[in-house]
Design a protein around this motif. Structure first.
Motif, PDB file in Angstrom:
ATOM      1  N   GLY A 198       6.328 -17.823   9.965  1.00  0.00           N
ATOM      2  CA  GLY A 198       5.101 -18.035   9.206  1.00  0.00           C
ATOM      3  C   GLY A 198       4.715 -16.792   8.433  1.00  0.00           C
ATOM      4  O   GLY A 198       5.449 -15.795   8.392  1.00  0.00           O
ATOM      5  N   THR A 199       3.543 -16.856   7.804  1.00  0.00           N
ATOM      6  CA  THR A 199       3.002 -15.716   7.063  1.00  0.00           C
ATOM      7  C   THR A 199       1.765 -15.208   7.795  1.00  0.00           C
ATOM      8  O   THR A 199       0.852 -15.991   8.107  1.00  0.00           O
ATOM      9  CB  THR A 199       2.631 -16.120   5.629  1.00  0.00           C
ATOM     10  N   TYR A 200       1.735 -13.921   8.059  1.00  0.00           N
ATOM     11  CA  TYR A 200       0.675 -13.320   8.871  1.00  0.00           C
ATOM     12  C   TYR A 200       0.011 -12.175   8.100  1.00  0.00           C
ATOM     13  O   TYR A 200       0.668 -11.435   7.366  1.00  0.00           O
ATOM     14  CB  TYR A 200       1.244 -12.777  10.185  1.00  0.00           C
ATOM     15  N   ASP A 201      -1.320 -12.058   8.270  1.00  0.00           N
ATOM     16  CA  ASP A 201      -2.067 -10.936   7.708  1.00  0.00           C
ATOM     17  C   ASP A 201      -2.044  -9.779   8.702  1.00  0.00           C
ATOM     18  O   ASP A 201      -2.674  -9.853   9.762  1.00  0.00           O
ATOM     19  CB  ASP A 201      -3.517 -11.342   7.420  1.00  0.00           C
ATOM     20  N   VAL A 202      -1.310  -8.736   8.350  1.00  0.00           N
ATOM     21  CA  VAL A 202      -1.182  -7.564   9.232  1.00  0.00           C
ATOM     22  C   VAL A 202      -2.118  -6.472   8.730  1.00  0.00           C
ATOM     23  O   VAL A 202      -2.105  -6.126   7.543  1.00  0.00           O
ATOM     24  CB  VAL A 202       0.268  -7.052   9.273  1.00  0.00           C
ATOM     25  N   THR A 203      -2.923  -5.927   9.642  1.00  0.00           N
ATOM     26  CA  THR A 203      -3.915  -4.914   9.282  1.00  0.00           C
ATOM     27  C   THR A 203      -3.660  -3.616  10.035  1.00  0.00           C
ATOM     28  O   THR A 203      -3.486  -3.629  11.261  1.00  0.00           O
ATOM     29  CB  THR A 203      -5.338  -5.406   9.595  1.00  0.00           C
ATOM     30  N   LEU A 204      -3.632  -2.517   9.294  1.00  0.00           N
ATOM     31  CA  LEU A 204      -3.512  -1.179   9.891  1.00  0.00           C
ATOM     32  C   LEU A 204      -4.796  -0.414   9.622  1.00  0.00           C
ATOM     33  O   LEU A 204      -5.243  -0.304   8.470  1.00  0.00           O
ATOM     34  CB  LEU A 204      -2.330  -0.414   9.292  1.00  0.00           C
ATOM     35  N   THR A 205      -5.400   0.136  10.679  1.00  0.00           N
ATOM     36  CA  THR A 205      -6.564   1.007  10.559  1.00  0.00           C
ATOM     37  C   THR A 205      -6.210   2.375  11.103  1.00  0.00           C
ATOM     38  O   THR A 205      -5.704   2.487  12.235  1.00  0.00           O
ATOM     39  CB  THR A 205      -7.772   0.439  11.326  1.00  0.00           C
ATOM     40  N   ILE A 206      -6.432   3.412  10.308  1.00  0.00           N
ATOM     41  CA  ILE A 206      -6.108   4.774  10.731  1.00  0.00           C
ATOM     42  C   ILE A 206      -7.387   5.593  10.867  1.00  0.00           C
ATOM     43  O   ILE A 206      -8.423   5.260  10.283  1.00  0.00           O
ATOM     44  CB  ILE A 206      -5.164   5.475   9.733  1.00  0.00           C
ATOM     45  N   LYS A 207      -7.284   6.664  11.639  1.00  0.00           N
ATOM     46  CA  LYS A 207      -8.388   7.622  11.777  1.00  0.00           C
ATOM     47  C   LYS A 207      -7.798   9.020  11.727  1.00  0.00           C
ATOM     48  O   LYS A 207      -6.741   9.271  12.321  1.00  0.00           O
ATOM     49  CB  LYS A 207      -9.131   7.405  13.098  1.00  0.00           C
ATOM     50  N   ASP A 208      -8.478   9.948  11.021  1.00  0.00           N
ATOM     51  CA  ASP A 208      -7.947  11.301  10.917  1.00  0.00           C
ATOM     52  C   ASP A 208      -8.797  12.284  11.718  1.00  0.00           C
ATOM     53  O   ASP A 208      -9.793  11.906  12.345  1.00  0.00           O
ATOM     54  CB  ASP A 208      -7.807  11.740   9.453  1.00  0.00           C
ATOM     55  N   SER A 209      -8.396  13.545  11.693  1.00  0.00           N
ATOM     56  CA  SER A 209      -9.040  14.577  12.516  1.00  0.00           C
ATOM     57  C   SER A 209     -10.448  14.915  12.044  1.00  0.00           C
ATOM     58  O   SER A 209     -11.184  15.626  12.733  1.00  0.00           O
ATOM     59  CB  SER A 209      -8.174  15.839  12.537  1.00  0.00           C
ATOM     60  N   ASN A 210     -10.858  14.428  10.867  1.00  0.00           N
ATOM     61  CA  ASN A 210     -12.221  14.623  10.395  1.00  0.00           C
ATOM     62  C   ASN A 210     -13.123  13.449  10.755  1.00  0.00           C
ATOM     63  O   ASN A 210     -14.300  13.442  10.388  1.00  0.00           O
ATOM     64  CB  ASN A 210     -12.232  14.812   8.873  1.00  0.00           C
ATOM     65  N   GLY A 211     -12.559  12.445  11.427  1.00  0.00           N
ATOM     66  CA  GLY A 211     -13.329  11.262  11.770  1.00  0.00           C
ATOM     67  C   GLY A 211     -13.356  10.222  10.673  1.00  0.00           C
ATOM     68  O   GLY A 211     -14.067   9.219  10.774  1.00  0.00           O
ATOM     69  N   LEU A 212     -12.588  10.420   9.583  1.00  0.00           N
ATOM     70  CA  LEU A 212     -12.537   9.457   8.488  1.00  0.00           C
ATOM     71  C   LEU A 212     -11.567   8.334   8.832  1.00  0.00           C
ATOM     72  O   LEU A 212     -10.544   8.556   9.487  1.00  0.00           O
ATOM     73  CB  LEU A 212     -12.093  10.142   7.192  1.00  0.00           C
ATOM     74  N   THR A 213     -11.880   7.115   8.379  1.00  0.00           N
ATOM     75  CA  THR A 213     -11.021   5.957   8.653  1.00  0.00           C
ATOM     76  C   THR A 213     -10.621   5.277   7.346  1.00  0.00           C
ATOM     77  O   THR A 213     -11.267   5.450   6.308  1.00  0.00           O
ATOM     78  CB  THR A 213     -11.736   4.932   9.544  1.00  0.00           C
ATOM     79  N   SER A 214      -9.548   4.505   7.425  1.00  0.00           N
ATOM     80  CA  SER A 214      -9.096   3.730   6.282  1.00  0.00           C
ATOM     81  C   SER A 214      -8.342   2.511   6.823  1.00  0.00           C
ATOM     82  O   SER A 214      -7.679   2.580   7.855  1.00  0.00           O
ATOM     83  CB  SER A 214      -8.176   4.556   5.375  1.00  0.00           C
ATOM     84  N   THR A 215      -8.443   1.388   6.082  1.00  0.00           N
ATOM     85  CA  THR A 215      -7.833   0.126   6.524  1.00  0.00           C
ATOM     86  C   THR A 215      -7.082  -0.510   5.379  1.00  0.00           C
ATOM     87  O   THR A 215      -7.548  -0.487   4.228  1.00  0.00           O
ATOM     88  CB  THR A 215      -8.910  -0.843   7.058  1.00  0.00           C
ATOM     89  N   VAL A 216      -5.911  -1.091   5.689  1.00  0.00           N
ATOM     90  CA  VAL A 216      -5.163  -1.836   4.687  1.00  0.00           C
ATOM     91  C   VAL A 216      -4.614  -3.107   5.353  1.00  0.00           C
ATOM     92  O   VAL A 216      -4.251  -3.084   6.537  1.00  0.00           O
ATOM     93  CB  VAL A 216      -4.010  -0.980   4.108  1.00  0.00           C
ATOM     94  N   THR A 217      -4.562  -4.214   4.593  1.00  0.00           N
ATOM     95  CA  THR A 217      -4.038  -5.471   5.083  1.00  0.00           C
ATOM     96  C   THR A 217      -2.940  -5.960   4.134  1.00  0.00           C
ATOM     97  O   THR A 217      -3.142  -5.959   2.908  1.00  0.00           O
ATOM     98  CB  THR A 217      -5.142  -6.539   5.197  1.00  0.00           C
ATOM     99  N   LYS A 218      -1.814  -6.378   4.691  1.00  0.00           N
ATOM    100  CA  LYS A 218      -0.719  -6.927   3.901  1.00  0.00           C
ATOM    101  C   LYS A 218      -0.212  -8.217   4.554  1.00  0.00           C
ATOM    102  O   LYS A 218      -0.308  -8.388   5.775  1.00  0.00           O
ATOM    103  CB  LYS A 218       0.430  -5.913   3.802  1.00  0.00           C
ATOM    104  N   GLN A 219       0.332  -9.111   3.730  1.00  0.00           N
ATOM    105  CA  GLN A 219       0.914 -10.338   4.259  1.00  0.00           C
ATOM    106  C   GLN A 219       2.377 -10.114   4.580  1.00  0.00           C
ATOM    107  O   GLN A 219       3.134  -9.558   3.792  1.00  0.00           O
ATOM    108  CB  GLN A 219       0.776 -11.472   3.241  1.00  0.00           C
ATOM    109  N   VAL A 220       2.740 -10.540   5.784  1.00  0.00           N
ATOM    110  CA  VAL A 220       4.122 -10.403   6.263  1.00  0.00           C
ATOM    111  C   VAL A 220       4.650 -11.787   6.583  1.00  0.00           C
ATOM    112  O   VAL A 220       4.046 -12.543   7.355  1.00  0.00           O
ATOM    113  CB  VAL A 220       4.181  -9.511   7.517  1.00  0.00           C
ATOM    114  N   THR A 221       5.780 -12.135   5.983  1.00  0.00           N
ATOM    115  CA  THR A 221       6.400 -13.449   6.203  1.00  0.00           C
ATOM    116  C   THR A 221       7.646 -13.275   7.060  1.00  0.00           C
ATOM    117  O   THR A 221       8.517 -12.436   6.766  1.00  0.00           O
ATOM    118  CB  THR A 221       6.766 -14.114   4.889  1.00  0.00           C
ATOM    119  N   VAL A 222       7.714 -14.035   8.157  1.00  0.00           N
ATOM    120  CA  VAL A 222       8.886 -13.969   9.047  1.00  0.00           C
ATOM    121  C   VAL A 222       9.493 -15.354   9.185  1.00  0.00           C
ATOM    122  O   VAL A 222       8.837 -16.362   8.910  1.00  0.00           O
ATOM    123  CB  VAL A 222       8.503 -13.427  10.432  1.00  0.00           C
TER     124      VAL A 222
END
Length: 260
Positions: free
Chosen positions: A236-260
């Protein structure tokens, strides 16, 4: 019999930093990065190569190592004359101030012999953050005032003589980029059917990544690995989300579709 001793300072020493009373623009700001410092000599008593009123340019680098926000202490590496530098720890006081003390060695020549650590200069540095900018609601220092005071110099050679004292005032601006983080990843087929290998490709400025959180878009548990592999139960096709955090406490998120 008495012998005359000739004492020569081989490497002129320059000032360090300064302090000042600042408006509230720097309250609670995180102090780090590379700074261009403009200095003015306010005292130069018997210090070779310096005069009162002389203007200098120096580079200072601050390192904050706490998890986020304004740290209780920061490390300062400050440039002196002849590309020399020294390092000291500054302790936070008040909402925008730091102060600390340190020492550096002075090369001296006495009776034809060079003493690499012939003199010791003791000094104090005080500073106040005067301006800041916010990233994700977190303030980061962008301007400061500082002052430097060489409290005393000690001659450790057999030759007598005073090594003088100096002092100076500074203003500085941040020259390195403000911290930022941008989440990104790549993926490829794994070694088994329905498995996918994920590779973190996030970019961070002014810090380092400290945590990752992967949501693979199905009912499975999240992963905190930097580069995980995941096996899906069905195509199927899945929405994969990665959330990161850095040493300053800042965060960022990205979502991509992955088909398997």
């Amino acid at each position: 019999m008495l012998f005359a001793c000739a004492l020569v300072v081989l490497a002129p020493t320059a000032l360090a930093g300064t302090g000042g009373t600042a408006p509230g623009g720097g309250a609670g700001a995180r102090l780090q990065g590379t700074w261009a410092m403009n200095a003015k000599v306010t005292r130069a008593d018997g210090v070779r190569g310096e005069r009162k009123g002389q203007k200098l340019k120096r580079k200072w680098t601050f390192t904050s190592s706490c998890a986020s926000g304004a740290c209780s202490s920061v490390t300062l590496r400050r440039e002196r004359s002849n590309k020399q530098s020294d390092k000291l720890t500054l302790k936070r006081f008040g909402s925008a101030g730091y102060k600390g003390s340190g020492k550096f060695y002075v090369r001296l020549k006495c009776n034809g012999r060079t003493y690499r650590k012939g003199g010791i200069a003791y000094y104090k540095v005080g500073l106040t953050v005067t301006k800041s900018r916010t990233v994700q609601g977190k303030p980061f220092a962008t301007a400061l005032k500082a002052n430097y005071n060489n409290t005393r110099r000690v001659n450790k050679t057999p030759c007598g003589g005073s090594l003088g004292r100096d002092a100076g005032s500074y203003t500085g601006k941040l020259t390195s980029a403000l911290p930022s983080s941008s989440a990104d990843f790549e993926f490829a087929n794994g070694s088994t059917p329905l498995s996918v290998d994920f590779a973190d490709k996030s970019a961070v400025k002014g810090g380092r990544l400290v945590s990752w959180s992967w949501d693979f878009g199905d009912s499975s548990a999240k992963s905190t690995k930097q580069n995980p592999s995941h096996t899906y139960k069905a195509p199927g096709t899945y929405d994969v989300t990665l959330t990161i955090k850095d040493s300053n406490g800042l965060t960022s998120t990205v979502t991509k579709q992955v088909t398997v």
